[in-house]
Write a protein that holds these residues in place. Structure first.
Motif: not given
Length: 342
Positions: A108-114, A141-143, A311-312
């Motif tokens: 459910g998460s993306l690698i933020d290449v930008q 924590l939570k990320a 924050p995640n």
């Protein structure tokens, strides 16, 4: 001849793949598992393309018995690495798109290449060593990825993160941010996050003249002092806590406006930290802005701060970008302005 030709192609391919990993910054943003997956895909594609092309060349030229021409053509085509690099880079982008979709489905998460690419080009990347102290937010924590790891991936710097969940700024023992500072190694940049735990523990705000175990501001002053003693030429950035609306299910446990037994809300501690930063001439990154973090908004909370407090990885991207932007403003633009006005 056939064996030597394949050896030539394999050698060229290997050299190109080594160069590809070195020059392609997005590779560094992936986990080891993802890197292996990507490289395996590239190897399969490159091997298939080269083998097919060689087979066709061999078939055509073997029939004409033009062995010397066959050899020259193969060397010209496969020993020119620039063409193969461009080809493999296209494969990288295609497979990266597939990888992002795969990861989104899996976690459910993306690698933020930008973001990583942007950070790598910003002045903060000049720091080879970074020290971080703070509480559960800086700990991550939570990320799946915290802001320190984003900075590390983007810049290649050595990051020492000693943040501990539940840490007080005031010196109440080993876990305190004050004592974290004493355990840090010498670094070019220190990132020092304020915390909400002193507010929740009813620690007095106090003043900069207090001892580190007496008040929030007393610990703030002495922590800055410790960091400066570690490296007098180091750069220091402080971070404030964010807005918070901790939730359990659909129930809100408290907000940043909730008052402790001393009559203070979280904003009182944040204002004190900001004012102390100005007095001590320490740049501060104010994360308590609703344009950055607004956990009272359900949609924002779902995307960036699911529990309303921590924050995640998406939230940590925001923090990483704010840190890099503040670094540029305080340590580059401001310094240049001072020199110009001198």
């Amino acid at each position: 001849m056939l064996i030597k030709t394949y050896q030539l192609a394999a050698t060229v391919e290997q050299q190109v793949r080594i160069k590809l990993i070195a020059i392609e910054p997005i590779i560094g943003t992936l986990t080891v598992r993802q890197q292996n997956w990507l490289v395996n895909q590239l190897f399969t594609d490159a091997t298939s393309d080269i083998s097919t092309a060689i087979a066709l060349k061999l078939l055509i030229l073997w029939n004409t018995h033009d062995i010397e021409q066959l050899k020259l053509n193969l060397i010209a085509q496969y020993a020119t690495q620039a063409k193969l690099i461009r080809h493999l880079l296209q494969d990288v982008r295609r497979h990266l798109d597939e990888l992002i979709l795969w990861q989104k489905t899996a976690s459910g998460s993306l690698i933020d290449v930008q973001l990583v690419t942007t950070l790598a080009k910003m002045p903060i990347s000049s720091n080879k060593t970074v020290g971080i102290i703070g509480d559960s937010v800086s700990f991550g924590l939570k990320a799946t990825t915290n802001y320190g790891q984003y900075i590390q991936r983007a810049t290649g710097s050595g990051v020492q993160n000693l943040a501990i969940s539940g840490a007080h700024l005031s010196d109440n023992g080993y876990n305190s941010i004050y004592q974290q500072a004493q355990r840090l190694e010498k670094a070019q940049l220190y990132i020092f996050q304020g915390t909400d735990d002193d507010w929740l523990a009813n620690v007095p705000i106090g003043s900069l003249t207090d001892k580190p175990n007496e008040s929030y501001l007393g610990a703030f002053y002495h922590t800055i002092k410790v960091l400066k003693q570690k490296n007098a030429s180091s750069k220091i950035l402080t971070l404030t806590p964010t807005y918070q609306v901790p939730v359990k299910g659909n129930k809100v446990r408290r907000t940043d406006e909730t008052r402790n037994k001393l009559g203070h809300n979280l904003h009182d501690y944040v204002r004190a930290q900001i004012q102390a930063s100005y007095v001590l001439d320490i740049p501060v990154v104010n994360l308590m802005q609703k344009t950055l973090f607004n956990p009272a908004d359900y949609q924002f909370r779902q995307l960036y701060m699911p529990d309303g407090l921590h924050p995640n990885e998406r939230g940590h991207r925001i923090i990483a970008k704010e840190i890099a932007t503040a670094y540029n403003y305080y340590f580059i633009l401001s310094e240049n302005k001072k020199v110009t006005n001198a």
